[in-house]
Every structure is written in structure tokens, then in C-alpha cells.
Enzyme design. Structure first.
Site, mmCIF file in Angstrom:
data_model
loop_
_atom_site.group_PDB
_atom_site.id
_atom_site.type_symbol
_atom_site.label_atom_id
_atom_site.label_comp_id
_atom_site.label_asym_id
_atom_site.label_seq_id
_atom_site.Cartn_x
_atom_site.Cartn_y
_atom_site.Cartn_z
ATOM 1 C CD1 TRP A 111 -1.997 -2.953 -12.573
ATOM 2 C CD2 TRP A 111 -1.199 -1.233 -13.881
ATOM 3 N NE1 TRP A 111 -0.991 -3.479 -12.843
ATOM 4 C CE2 TRP A 111 -0.758 -2.740 -13.335
ATOM 5 C CE3 TRP A 111 -1.054 -0.030 -13.787
ATOM 6 C CZ2 TRP A 111 0.953 -2.769 -14.137
ATOM 7 C CZ3 TRP A 111 0.438 -0.285 -15.425
ATOM 8 C CH2 TRP A 111 0.973 -1.763 -15.192
ATOM 9 C CE LYS B 57 -10.207 -6.716 -9.190
ATOM 10 N NZ LYS B 57 -9.901 -6.531 -7.914
ATOM 11 N N GLY C 50 -6.635 -13.729 -17.231
ATOM 12 C CA GLY C 50 -7.698 -13.842 -18.337
ATOM 13 C C GLY C 50 -8.131 -15.599 -18.287
ATOM 14 C CD GLU D 286 -10.943 -6.122 -25.779
ATOM 15 O OE1 GLU D 286 -8.966 -5.966 -26.106
ATOM 16 O OE2 GLU D 286 -11.483 -5.826 -26.565
ATOM 17 C CB CYS E 12 -3.242 -3.696 -23.916
ATOM 18 S SG CYS E 12 -4.575 -2.386 -23.939
ATOM 19 C CD GLU F 199 0.598 -6.795 -22.481
ATOM 20 O OE1 GLU F 199 1.174 -7.292 -20.989
ATOM 21 O OE2 GLU F 199 0.348 -5.955 -23.037
HETATM 22 P P1 NAD Z 1 -3.737 -8.565 -14.051
HETATM 23 O O1 NAD Z 1 -4.285 -9.649 -14.950
HETATM 24 O O2 NAD Z 1 -2.795 -8.875 -12.995
HETATM 25 O O3 NAD Z 1 -5.096 -7.693 -13.268
HETATM 26 C C1 NAD Z 1 -6.285 -7.141 -13.827
HETATM 27 C C2 NAD Z 1 -7.247 -7.263 -12.973
HETATM 28 O O4 NAD Z 1 -7.770 -8.587 -12.003
HETATM 29 C C3 NAD Z 1 -7.694 -6.471 -11.359
HETATM 30 O O5 NAD Z 1 -8.271 -6.122 -10.958
HETATM 31 C C4 NAD Z 1 -6.769 -7.647 -10.435
HETATM 32 O O6 NAD Z 1 -7.862 -7.619 -9.502
HETATM 33 C C5 NAD Z 1 -7.334 -8.710 -10.975
HETATM 34 N N1 NAD Z 1 -7.515 -10.149 -10.753
HETATM 35 C C6 NAD Z 1 -6.289 -10.600 -10.397
HETATM 36 N N2 NAD Z 1 -5.850 -12.117 -10.333
HETATM 37 C C7 NAD Z 1 -7.514 -12.765 -10.748
HETATM 38 C C8 NAD Z 1 -8.096 -13.606 -10.313
HETATM 39 N N3 NAD Z 1 -7.385 -15.154 -10.174
HETATM 40 N N4 NAD Z 1 -9.813 -13.606 -11.069
HETATM 41 C C9 NAD Z 1 -10.437 -12.745 -11.363
HETATM 42 N N5 NAD Z 1 -9.731 -11.371 -11.054
HETATM 43 C C10 NAD Z 1 -8.266 -11.005 -11.000
HETATM 44 O O7 NAD Z 1 -3.345 -7.436 -15.612
HETATM 45 P P2 NAD Z 1 -2.852 -5.967 -14.456
HETATM 46 O O8 NAD Z 1 -1.639 -5.878 -13.771
HETATM 47 O O9 NAD Z 1 -3.558 -4.683 -13.832
HETATM 48 O O10 NAD Z 1 -2.663 -5.386 -16.492
HETATM 49 C C11 NAD Z 1 -2.070 -4.784 -17.247
HETATM 50 C C12 NAD Z 1 -1.957 -5.963 -18.120
HETATM 51 O O11 NAD Z 1 -4.212 -5.875 -18.502
HETATM 52 C C13 NAD Z 1 -1.944 -6.287 -18.832
HETATM 53 O O12 NAD Z 1 -1.643 -7.546 -19.508
HETATM 54 C C14 NAD Z 1 -1.923 -5.880 -20.070
HETATM 55 O O13 NAD Z 1 -2.110 -6.153 -21.607
HETATM 56 C C15 NAD Z 1 -3.579 -5.489 -19.710
HETATM 57 N N6 NAD Z 1 -4.409 -4.862 -19.909
HETATM 58 C C16 NAD Z 1 -4.843 -5.032 -21.476
HETATM 59 C C17 NAD Z 1 -6.009 -3.846 -22.716
HETATM 60 C C18 NAD Z 1 -6.828 -4.273 -23.523
HETATM 61 O O14 NAD Z 1 -7.693 -3.531 -23.878
HETATM 62 N N7 NAD Z 1 -6.127 -5.491 -24.011
HETATM 63 C C19 NAD Z 1 -5.823 -2.592 -21.562
HETATM 64 C C20 NAD Z 1 -5.124 -2.269 -20.599
HETATM 65 C C21 NAD Z 1 -4.414 -3.608 -20.297
#
Ligand code: NAD
Length: 478
Positions: free
Chosen positions: A150, A174, A232, A249, A283, A382
Site C-alpha cells: 500500500w 492483486k 514474503g 521486494e 522500504c 523496520e
Molecule cells: P504486506 O506484506 O502486509 O502485504 C503486501 C501484499 O501482500 C498485500 O497485497 C497483501 O494483501 C498481500 N498478502 C498478505 N498476506 C498474504 C499471504 N499470506 N499470501 C499472499 N499475499 C499476501 O505488506 P504491506 O504492509 O502492504 O507493505 C509494507 C511492507 O512492504 C514493508 O515491510 C515494506 O518494507 C515492504 N515494501 C518493500 C518494497 C521494496 O521494494 N523492497 C517496496 C514497498 C514496500
């Protein structure tokens, strides 16, 4: 406003799972999006495979044309996209404009690379034998699942979607359930761009309802995921069951190094940008600031003054430099990190609480800690909020050692007027992207991704494209 949350096989549909989309600046309902579940993923994947034969067989030039049309569509709907991104995410309008510009640049860049694919296809491979000839083909890897977070919703989507389409893959996207609105608008633009039905499919929904079945589906050739490390790991585990390719990522705990020859004013400005842009929900946030001892007292004084000047508030006034956190959960998480930081003995220099004039919305003042214990969560984890930890360092070697002492390795910033020292330090840092005397400028031409637990693979540049390609050699006896 009730919006369909599924775009499958060229048709908008209402899914069975309503998602309440909240405006983080005022905690009011923005929209109700009707997202899907495993059945929607199933239909979207089937539609994508039905379209794959024709799309994967199209020329790079044909795909480039569609990508350019998408870029034009984004340009035409710029204002609407900025509005949605700022309303849904809370980021100031100026930051949302940068996001839209990034999306346009990314689609244009991958249009260029798609154009170049035709000439590079079937290139001859030099062999150490006259008895054989060989040629190299790069082919799309199949139907891919794209899962995004998000914090930079549309941008993260573009970084995956543009190269996937350029490569000739079909897609099930998604978006984050927290910020689907800009992606829904983008899907509308894509729907009008001349893509054959089924090439691009979107399924809004939660991680459990949509992300899990997408990562597990044996027909999905690859998952490209951006998000937290915890998720991840789950994505990788599910993908492992069908030996699916993954690009990940993930998180970061990056440093900004202020070397002895730094311009202090620039250092303070870049420290604020690195820590407070997008309310620190990056991130790539440079949340550890390592300052040459001799500059430390002056730096701290200036940083406090500058941080306290940052105007926090809703996105559309044009006055505010920082918006709210994205939702109640993130607000509570960041408050928890601040409380734990205080308990660990860290000293609060400024911020640390909700601004007094903002009783509503998920706002937290930009926050700076000093004297942060090196084994504390504040230093090591983080935070994903507007929180900086600042520390003096005796010399360059200590700065590099502290910066590299992390399980992450996404980015770093170096500030110094001694460019030889700055370049030397950049080379020593374990990070995928290092900026010298610069804000976090990202070009589609340079790779995005990091060392250690920050990433698997790289996005952007030719690496972003090859992430969606298979390599095939054809060897023939003469
Ligand atoms: P999140 O991991 O909670 O969710 C990311 C996505 O994964 C969402 O669309 C979510 O619905 C989906 N998701 C959740 N559970 C899942 C599952 N079990 N299986 C498959 N998909 C699932 O992350 P967030 O809170 O949306 O974003 C913040 C995180 O993203 C931070 O840790 C940040 O560092 C990371 N991020 C990394 C980068 C990068 O380029 N390295 C860029 C942006 C954000």
C-alpha cells in the site's frame, strides 16, 4: 461508492468480499470495493492462460504500442490518479504527482525495451564447433501473479506490470486491500489501451482471500511480490510447492551516512526526506542516520529545528509536507515502536506523538531519537513510519560497519563534499542502490532491489524485464 473489485477477461465484476477503503486523513469511508477470493483467482488465471498464446506470440513492437498507450492514458487521467492516490494513501499531493510521473516513465521505458526485443530475438550464439549452430530466444515465462503493498501502490504495480506485459506475459494483479483505488483507475486505463481480453486481470482482496490462492496456484508461473518479510516468507513457501519462480521486494533498515566533509544543510534536508517522505512508509527509508562526530552537535540541533518545522496534515492544502500513516493498524504499529524505543533507553529528540492540532486521522509527528541502543528493535527493525535514529560515528570505517550491520541491504545515502571518500563508502556499502548527495531519485534505467533479506531479484532496468522471461537456446547440427 460501491466499486467492482474484479477485472477478469475484459469484464468488470463485483466480487463476494467487500473491502472498506478508508481515507487515512479523516478516518472516513472512501469507497466499498467488492473484491474476490480463490474462485476469482481461478477464473482470472484461466482467462490469462486463454489469452497467453496470442499475446506471447505478438511482436515486441505491438506490445510497445500498448505500453505507450497506457502511458498516455495515465498522463491524461493524471489529476484523477493523483487525487485517488493522495486520498487513499494520505500522501501529499506533490508526492502523489511524483508517483504518477514514475508510472508514466516506467511504461515508456518498458515500451522502449519491448521495441528492442524483436531485433534481439533469435540472435546467433558463438560455439566452439563448426558442427553446430545455436540461437538464443527470450520467451515470456507464462501467466504471472503480481502482489503489491500500500505504500507506493501504483508505482509498485507499474514496476511489475510494465515489464511483465513487455515480456509477453499475461497477468493477475492483486493490489493491496488497503489502497486499491488508484489501481482500479489504472485498470480502467489499461482496459481502454487495446490489450486483448484476458491479458491483464485484476483481483482485489485480502492476502488470505486472494494472495494465498494466487501464490499457490500451480498454473501461475511466477509470483512477483512486494511487501513485508513475514508475508514474503509465506509467499515463497507456497510458491515452493509448485517450484514457482519468485521475485521478492521486502523490507529495509537503511542508513544515511553524513561524512566529515558533508554540507550540513544538505545533510539535514536529505535526512528529513529519507526519513519522512511518504510519512516514512518506505522500504527505502534511511531511518539510521550516522553522523561524523565532529559534525554531530551542529547536525542534531539543525535536524531538530528542521523536523519541528515540517507541516503535517491532509494532502490537498498544498501546505503540508507530510501526511498520515495509511491506516489504524500502521498507526498502532508505529506508536508501539516509539513506546518500545523509549523503554529501551533511547532519547526522544522531537516528535513521538500525534500533533496536537490533528485530533483525527492517523497522524504522527516526525520523530527523531538519539542514543538508541544498537541491540534495540528501534535500531534493528523496520519501523515503516516517520522515525529517525541518529548516532555519531568516530570515522568512515565505523559508519560503514554500522550501516552494514543489518539483516537488510536495500539502499543507502552518502553525504560528503569529498567525492573520493563518498564513492569509496558507496562501494563498501551492502545495498542495491546508493545515492551520493542526492535525494532518493529512482530512474527506470537503474535496478531496484537489495542485498540480504531485502530482496530476491531486481526490478526496473533490463533486470526487471528478464525477471519475466525464460531463456531458450536452440542448437542444430549442421
Ligand atoms: P504486506 O506484506 O502486509 O502485504 C503486501 C501484499 O501482500 C498485500 O497485497 C497483501 O494483501 C498481500 N498478502 C498478505 N498476506 C498474504 C499471504 N499470506 N499470501 C499472499 N499475499 C499476501 O505488506 P504491506 O504492509 O502492504 O507493505 C509494507 C511492507 O512492504 C514493508 O515491510 C515494506 O518494507 C515492504 N515494501 C518493500 C518494497 C521494496 O521494494 N523492497 C517496496 C514497498 C514496500
Amino acid at each position: 461508492m460501491k466499486l467492482p473489485g474484479l477485472f477478469i477477461d475484459g469484464v468488470w465484476q463485483h466480487g463476494s468480499h467487500p473491502l472498506m477503503v478508508i481515507n487515512p486523513s479523516n478516518e472516513q469511508l472512501l469507497a466499498e470495493v467488492h473484491g474476490g477470493d480463490g474462485a476469482a483467482v481461478d477464473r482470472a488465471t484461466a482467462a490469462a492462460w486463454a489469452a497467453f498464446g496470442a499475446w506471447s506470440g505478438s511482436s515486441g513492437a505491438e506490445r510497445a504500442k500498448v505500453l505507450r498507450t497506457i502511458a498516455e492514458g495515465v498522463e491524461q487521467r493524471r489529476e484523477r490518479l493523483v487525487f485517488l492516490q493522495a486520498s487513499n494513501n494520505g500522501k501529499p499531493q506533490a508526492e502523489a504527482q511524483m508517483d504518477v510521473d514514475d508510472v508514466i516513465a516506467t511504461f515508456r521505458y518498458y515500451a522502449e525495451l519491448a521495441d528492442g526485443l524483436d531485433a534481439g530475438q533469435d540472435s546467433a550464439v558463438a560455439l566452439p564447433s563448426d558442427d553446430f549452430v545455436a540461437r538464443l530466444r527470450r520467451e515470456p515465462c507464462g501467466v504471472v501473479g503480481l502482489i503489491v503493498p500500500w505504500n507506493f501502490p501504483m508505482v509498485t504495480t507499474a514496476w511489475k506490470l510494465a515489464p511483465a506485459l513487455a515480456a509477453g506475459c499475461c497477468v493477475v494483479l492483486k493490489p493491496s486491500e488497503v489502497t486499491p483505488l488508484a489501481e482500479l483507475e489504472l485498470a480502467g486505463i489499461i482496459a481502454e489501451a487495446g490489450l486483448p481480453e484476458g491479458v491483464f486481470n485484476l483481483v482485489c482482496g485480502t492476502g488470505i482471500a486472494v494472495g494465498v490462492p494466487l501464490a499457490a496456484d500451480p498454473r501461475i508461473a511466477k509470483i512477483s511480490f512486494t511487501g513485508s518479510n513475514a508475508v514474503g516468507v509465506q509467499v515463497m513457501q507456497r510458491a515452493a510447492e509448485t517450484i514457482k519462480g519468485v521475485s521478492l521486494e521486502l523490507g529495509g533498515k537503511s542508513s544515511l551516512l553524513v561524512l566529515a566533509e558533508a554540507d550540513l544543510e544538505l545533510a539535514v534536508e536529505l535526512a528529513c526526506l529519507g526519513g519522512f517522505f511518504n510519512a516514512g512508509q518506505m522500504c527505502s527509508a534511511t531511518s539510521r542516520v550516522l553522523v561524523a562526530e565532529a559534525l554531530y552537535p551542529d547536525f542534531i540541533a539543525r535536524l531538530k529545528t528542521r523536523t519541528e518545522m515540517i507541516r503535517v496534515g491532509e494532502p490537498f492544502t498544498g501546505e503540508h509536507e507530510m501526511g498520515p500513516l495509511v491506516n489504524a493498524l500502521q498507526y498502532q504499529r508505529v506508536q508501539g515502536h516509539i513506546a518500545a524505543g523509549l523503554e529501551s533507553g533511547a532519547r526522544l529528540l522531537c516528535g513521538g506523538a500525534r500533533p496536537l492540532d490533528l485530533p483525527c486521522g492517523y497522524f504522527i509527528s516526525p520523530t527523531v531519537f538519539t542514543d538508541v541502543p544498537l541491540d534495540s528493535a528501534l535500531w534493528r527493525q523496520e519501523i515503516f513510519g516517520p522515525v529517525l535514529c541518529v548516532r555519531p560515528v568516530a570515522n568512515e570505517a565505523e559508519a560503514v560497519a554500522l550501516a552494514n550491520d543489518s539483516e537488510f541491504g536495500l539502499v543507502a545515502s552518502v553525504i560528503s563534499n569529498d567525492l573520493v571518500a563518498a564513492e569509496r563508502v558507496a562501494n563498501a556499502l551492502q545495498a542495491g542502490l546508493v545515492w551520493i548527495n542526492a535525494p532518493q531519485v529512482i530512474f527506470p534505467q537503474t535496478a531496484w532491489g537489495g542485498y540480504k533479506q531485502s530482496s530476491i531479484g531486481r526490478e526496473l532496468g533490463p533486470w526487471g524485464l528478464s525477471a519475466f522471461q525464460e531463456i531458450k537456446h536452440v542448437v542444430r547440427a549442421v
